[in-house]
Design a protein around this motif. Structure first.
Motif, mmCIF file in Angstrom:
data_model
loop_
_atom_site.group_PDB
_atom_site.id
_atom_site.type_symbol
_atom_site.label_atom_id
_atom_site.label_comp_id
_atom_site.label_asym_id
_atom_site.label_seq_id
_atom_site.Cartn_x
_atom_site.Cartn_y
_atom_site.Cartn_z
ATOM 1 N N ALA A 114 -38.971 -58.089 -12.551
ATOM 2 C CA ALA A 114 -38.488 -57.436 -11.332
ATOM 3 C C ALA A 114 -39.298 -56.167 -11.123
ATOM 4 C CB ALA A 114 -37.011 -57.100 -11.457
ATOM 5 N N VAL A 115 -39.482 -55.805 -9.854
ATOM 6 C CA VAL A 115 -40.193 -54.571 -9.518
ATOM 7 C C VAL A 115 -39.272 -53.730 -8.643
ATOM 8 C CG1 VAL A 115 -42.227 -53.596 -8.398
ATOM 9 C CG2 VAL A 115 -42.402 -55.775 -9.587
ATOM 10 N N TYR A 116 -39.221 -52.433 -8.927
ATOM 11 C CA TYR A 116 -38.413 -51.560 -8.065
ATOM 12 C C TYR A 116 -39.315 -50.588 -7.312
ATOM 13 C CZ TYR A 116 -38.623 -48.019 -11.819
ATOM 14 O OH TYR A 116 -39.037 -47.119 -12.767
ATOM 15 N N CYS A 117 -38.920 -50.329 -6.074
ATOM 16 C CA CYS A 117 -39.709 -49.438 -5.225
ATOM 17 C C CYS A 117 -38.798 -48.789 -4.187
ATOM 18 C CB CYS A 117 -40.837 -50.213 -4.555
ATOM 19 S SG CYS A 117 -40.286 -51.617 -3.605
ATOM 20 N N GLY A 118 -39.373 -47.933 -3.335
ATOM 21 C CA GLY A 118 -38.553 -47.244 -2.348
ATOM 22 C C GLY A 118 -39.344 -46.928 -1.092
ATOM 23 N N PHE A 119 -38.633 -46.450 -0.092
ATOM 24 C CA PHE A 119 -39.277 -46.112 1.182
ATOM 25 C C PHE A 119 -39.916 -44.720 1.124
ATOM 26 C CE2 PHE A 119 -36.101 -49.176 3.061
ATOM 27 C CZ PHE A 119 -37.056 -50.119 3.412
ATOM 28 N N GLN A 120 -40.730 -44.453 2.170
ATOM 29 C CA GLN A 120 -41.429 -43.161 2.254
ATOM 30 C C GLN A 120 -40.543 -42.115 2.933
ATOM 31 O OE1 GLN A 120 -44.920 -44.324 4.464
ATOM 32 N NE2 GLN A 120 -45.979 -45.105 2.672
ATOM 33 N N ASN A 121 -39.369 -41.893 2.356
ATOM 34 C CA ASN A 121 -38.483 -40.877 2.944
ATOM 35 C C ASN A 121 -37.447 -40.405 1.925
ATOM 36 O OD1 ASN A 121 -36.337 -42.768 2.925
ATOM 37 N ND2 ASN A 121 -36.998 -43.586 4.901
ATOM 38 N N ALA A 122 -36.536 -39.572 2.390
ATOM 39 C CA ALA A 122 -35.594 -38.904 1.489
ATOM 40 C C ALA A 122 -34.534 -39.841 0.902
ATOM 41 C CB ALA A 122 -34.903 -37.760 2.229
ATOM 42 N N THR A 123 -34.517 -41.105 1.307
ATOM 43 C CA THR A 123 -33.540 -42.036 0.717
ATOM 44 C C THR A 123 -33.925 -42.419 -0.708
ATOM 45 O OG1 THR A 123 -34.694 -44.029 1.518
ATOM 46 C CG2 THR A 123 -33.054 -43.035 2.991
ATOM 47 N N ASN A 124 -35.107 -42.021 -1.105
ATOM 48 C CA ASN A 124 -35.737 -42.493 -2.326
ATOM 49 C C ASN A 124 -35.908 -41.317 -3.288
ATOM 50 O OD1 ASN A 124 -37.635 -43.358 -4.206
ATOM 51 N ND2 ASN A 124 -39.208 -43.817 -2.690
ATOM 52 N N ALA A 125 -35.379 -41.438 -4.497
ATOM 53 C CA ALA A 125 -35.444 -40.322 -5.455
ATOM 54 C C ALA A 125 -36.854 -40.084 -6.005
ATOM 55 C CB ALA A 125 -34.462 -40.551 -6.597
ATOM 56 N N ARG A 126 -37.818 -40.860 -5.569
ATOM 57 C CA ARG A 126 -39.223 -40.597 -5.897
ATOM 58 C C ARG A 126 -40.007 -40.438 -4.585
ATOM 59 N NH1 ARG A 126 -38.423 -38.911 -10.125
ATOM 60 N NH2 ARG A 126 -38.957 -39.680 -12.181
ATOM 61 N N ASN A 127 -39.522 -39.516 -3.754
ATOM 62 C CA ASN A 127 -40.098 -39.309 -2.431
ATOM 63 C C ASN A 127 -41.299 -38.366 -2.522
ATOM 64 O OD1 ASN A 127 -40.458 -39.070 0.343
ATOM 65 N ND2 ASN A 127 -38.791 -37.588 0.594
ATOM 66 N N PHE A 128 -42.350 -38.827 -3.194
ATOM 67 C CA PHE A 128 -43.524 -37.987 -3.408
ATOM 68 C C PHE A 128 -44.574 -38.218 -2.324
ATOM 69 C CE2 PHE A 128 -42.228 -38.283 -8.056
ATOM 70 C CZ PHE A 128 -41.651 -37.028 -8.060
ATOM 71 N N ALA A 129 -45.390 -37.203 -2.112
ATOM 72 C CA ALA A 129 -46.404 -37.255 -1.050
ATOM 73 C C ALA A 129 -47.360 -38.430 -1.246
ATOM 74 C CB ALA A 129 -47.202 -35.950 -1.054
ATOM 75 N N GLY A 130 -47.560 -39.181 -0.170
ATOM 76 C CA GLY A 130 -48.540 -40.267 -0.194
ATOM 77 C C GLY A 130 -48.106 -41.492 -0.967
ATOM 78 N N LEU A 131 -46.861 -41.505 -1.424
ATOM 79 C CA LEU A 131 -46.400 -42.613 -2.256
ATOM 80 C C LEU A 131 -45.417 -43.479 -1.471
ATOM 81 C CD1 LEU A 131 -47.012 -43.026 -5.371
ATOM 82 C CD2 LEU A 131 -44.727 -42.146 -5.784
ATOM 83 N N ASN A 132 -45.079 -44.617 -2.028
ATOM 84 C CA ASN A 132 -43.990 -45.470 -1.540
ATOM 85 C C ASN A 132 -44.369 -46.407 -0.398
ATOM 86 O OD1 ASN A 132 -42.087 -44.486 -3.476
ATOM 87 N ND2 ASN A 132 -42.063 -42.590 -2.305
ATOM 88 N N PHE A 133 -43.360 -47.078 0.157
ATOM 89 C CA PHE A 133 -43.583 -48.248 1.000
ATOM 90 C C PHE A 133 -43.114 -48.044 2.439
ATOM 91 C CE2 PHE A 133 -44.555 -51.760 -2.043
ATOM 92 C CZ PHE A 133 -44.572 -50.998 -3.192
ATOM 93 N N THR A 134 -43.891 -48.575 3.371
ATOM 94 C CA THR A 134 -43.397 -48.713 4.748
ATOM 95 C C THR A 134 -42.552 -49.993 4.782
ATOM 96 O OG1 THR A 134 -45.246 -50.103 5.422
ATOM 97 C CG2 THR A 134 -45.556 -47.713 5.640
ATOM 98 N N PRO A 135 -41.736 -50.189 5.816
ATOM 99 C CA PRO A 135 -40.974 -51.454 5.909
ATOM 100 C C PRO A 135 -41.886 -52.684 5.869
ATOM 101 C CG PRO A 135 -40.033 -49.843 7.397
ATOM 102 C CD PRO A 135 -41.284 -49.214 6.833
ATOM 103 N N ASP A 136 -43.041 -52.600 6.517
ATOM 104 C CA ASP A 136 -43.968 -53.754 6.504
ATOM 105 C C ASP A 136 -44.495 -54.008 5.098
ATOM 106 O OD1 ASP A 136 -43.661 -54.211 9.168
ATOM 107 O OD2 ASP A 136 -45.511 -53.184 9.777
ATOM 108 N N GLU A 137 -44.842 -52.927 4.396
ATOM 109 C CA GLU A 137 -45.344 -53.089 3.015
ATOM 110 C C GLU A 137 -44.256 -53.662 2.110
ATOM 111 O OE1 GLU A 137 -48.670 -49.458 3.004
ATOM 112 O OE2 GLU A 137 -46.631 -49.084 2.269
#
Lengths: 335, 178
Positions: free
Chosen positions: A29-52
């Motif tokens: 399993a892989v865990y990831c998050g969106f590019q916004n404050a909903t994600n506890a790893r909301n770091f610059a340049g990181l994370n996923f768009t809905p399309d990604e």
């Protein structure tokens, strides 16, 4: 062969390339998050768009891996819409589970999307059987990610008293023992780890190497550490800083030391204690890290399941400060 | 002589560190002006192969990144702005104005861009130096890390066979260094 139950290997992805690296290296399993404050790893340049995220779900699905979506920060008053939108997008994308920390978000998922599988984030800080049972009863939580404050024996005791699966961290960053409640970054920068999803925002971090190659690390207005030439460095987080205090002659690590968790030698004990899923931390790390760590744990778990002594790959060079610990899992030795 | 043999030859006479810093001495007399169009072509090739490369940079795409391969006689000034994509080789002594500096040996930087080495681990071991606008650096790192395949191969491809041979020799030197 042996009587161990095969655990799920849950791996981090901060980018689509990391997601593919994790899946290809053997993640269940892989865990990831969106590019916004909903994600506890909301770091610059990181994370996923809905399309990604959708592309990631497709890639993982094709290779038989699950995709878990972390919506694991706490919505501030009046800003719940962003979290609602993240949940809706995640469910419509077809993620296998949503990892939540906030009760309001858990309630929204359970009410709006009753069939959606829910995991309880480590950010919820649920460390007793009573607290975990409450989440299970109220929100039908299927799996809890345990805080990194418990011994293996305590995990076993909790396992015997709860109706859901247990996920435990086995490798990666290990911070202040107050997951979901740490306010150090907020105190120093005004940005909340728990509500904005950022611990030590890069925009407030400053590194300065002098002519003698001593490295000073600052967060906001505070000096976090000063590493001598050649000395291994750590993350610029307040909890891993080295400070001058009145009762010490030398600067010292007042909270935690720069060190990473590595439980490779405890894997059999964790599996016997009823841990269903082994979690690797590091969504902020590179795909090189993901590939190495996931590959090493994939091999170790496969060896154990086949009754072979696990061949533990050297991962020290990927640890913070080039140091590793079993933390509380091996026994509590806090100062 | 093959590229791999060249790597062996170099190492039979020099220590790893001496070999690592050899390019700085050997290449210092070379004028930089012929490099400029080549660098621009290399950057263009990478961007054409990876059109979404700078999406993760957000507001930092107009920042000036100083890429400092410490064992080379020059630094690279990069502005990853799709509207005005710029890369320029500059003598280190010119100390060009920049927003952020990323420094390490040429091969470490190359291996990090290629996804073979972890930037955090290189920072922990002090093999990577970051200065200036940390957020911009983190965004650039994440943008580069989201690339798959080998950027080094893309760059070497611009130079044709000599580029491929040089890259093979550099990788051979890197192997000795490990």
């Amino acid at each position: 062969m042996n009587d161990l139950t095969r655990p799920e290997l849950v791996c981090p992805a901060g980018t689509p390339a990391s997601l593919r690296a994790a899946v290809d290296a053997g993640a269940d399993a892989v865990y990831c998050g969106f590019q916004n404050a909903t994600n506890a790893r909301n770091f610059a340049g990181l994370n996923f768009t809905p399309d990604e995220l959708a592309e990631g779900a497709e890639y993982a699905g094709q290779k038989g891996a699950k995709l878990l979506l972390a919506i694991n920060s706490f919505p501030p008053a009046g800003k719940f819409d962003l979290w609602r939108q993240a949940v809706d997008t995640g469910v419509q994308t077809g993620v296998d589970a949503i990892i939540v920390a906030d009760m309001g978000v858990a309630d929204y998922v359970r009410t709006r999307w009753p069939e959606q599988r829910l995991h309880l984030s480590v950010q919820a800080g649920a460390s007793s059987a009573e607290a975990i049972r409450f989440y299970c009863q109220e929100f039908d939580i299927k799996r809890v990610v345990l805080p990194r404050i418990l011994t293996v024996a305590e995990i076993k005791a909790i396992h015997d008293e709860i109706p859901c699966e247990i996920e435990a961290f086995v490798f990666g960053n290990i911070g202040m023992m107050a997951e979901g409640r740490c306010s150090l970054t907020n105190y120093v920068t005004g940005v909340s780890t728990n509500m904005d999803g950022v611990c030590s925002p890069a925009g407030r971090v400053e590194y300065k190497e002098d002519t003698q190659k001593n490295l000073t690390t600052r967060l906001g207005d505070f000096t976090v550490d000063c590493f001598a030439c050649g000395e291994n460095a750590g993350y610029p987080t307040i909890c891993k800083g080295r400070y001058l205090t009145e009762d010490r002659r030398e600067p010292y690590y007042a909270f935690e030391e720069p060190v990473s968790l590595n439980l490779t030698s405890l894997l059999p004990d964790l599996m016997k204690a009823g841990v269903t899923a082994l979690k690797i931390e590091g969504r902020q790390r590179s795909r090189a890290y993901v590939k190495s760590v996931v590959g090493a744990f994939r091999k170790a778990v496969d060896d154990l399941m086949a009754g072979r002594p696990p061949e533990l790959t050297e991962l020290l060079n990927l640890t913070e400060g080039n140091k590793q610990t079993e933390g509380a899992f091996g026994g509590k030795r806090w100062r | 002589m093959s590229a791999a043999m060249a790597g062996n030859f170099v190492h039979s006479f020099l220590s790893s560190r001496q070999a690592q810093y050899l390019p700085k001495k050997l290449l210092s007399p070379i004028p930089l002006s012929p490099l400029q169009p080549l660098l621009q072509r290399m950057l263009k090739a990478v961007v054409e192969a990876n059109p979404g490369i700078f999406n993760r940079l957000g507001m930092h795409r107009t920042k000036r990144f100083l890429i400092d391969p410490v064992n080379m006689p020059f630094v690279l000034l990069l502005v990853p702005d799709p509207e005005n994509l710029t890369i320029k080789a500059v003598r280190r002594s010119e100390n060009p104005s920049h927003d952020a500096r990323i420094a390490g040996t040429f091969l470490i930087l190359l291996d990090m861009i290629d996804g073979n080495l972890d930037g955090d681990a290189l920072f922990f071991s002090r093999d990577l130096i970051i200065e200036g606008d940390t957020e911009a650096v983190v965004c650039l790192r994440n943008a580069m890390d989201d690339l798959e395949g080998s950027v080094a191969d893309d760059i070497a491809g611009v130079l044709g066979k000599p580029g491929e041979l040089t890259l093979t020799a550099l990788r051979k030197i890197r192997l000795y260094d490990e």
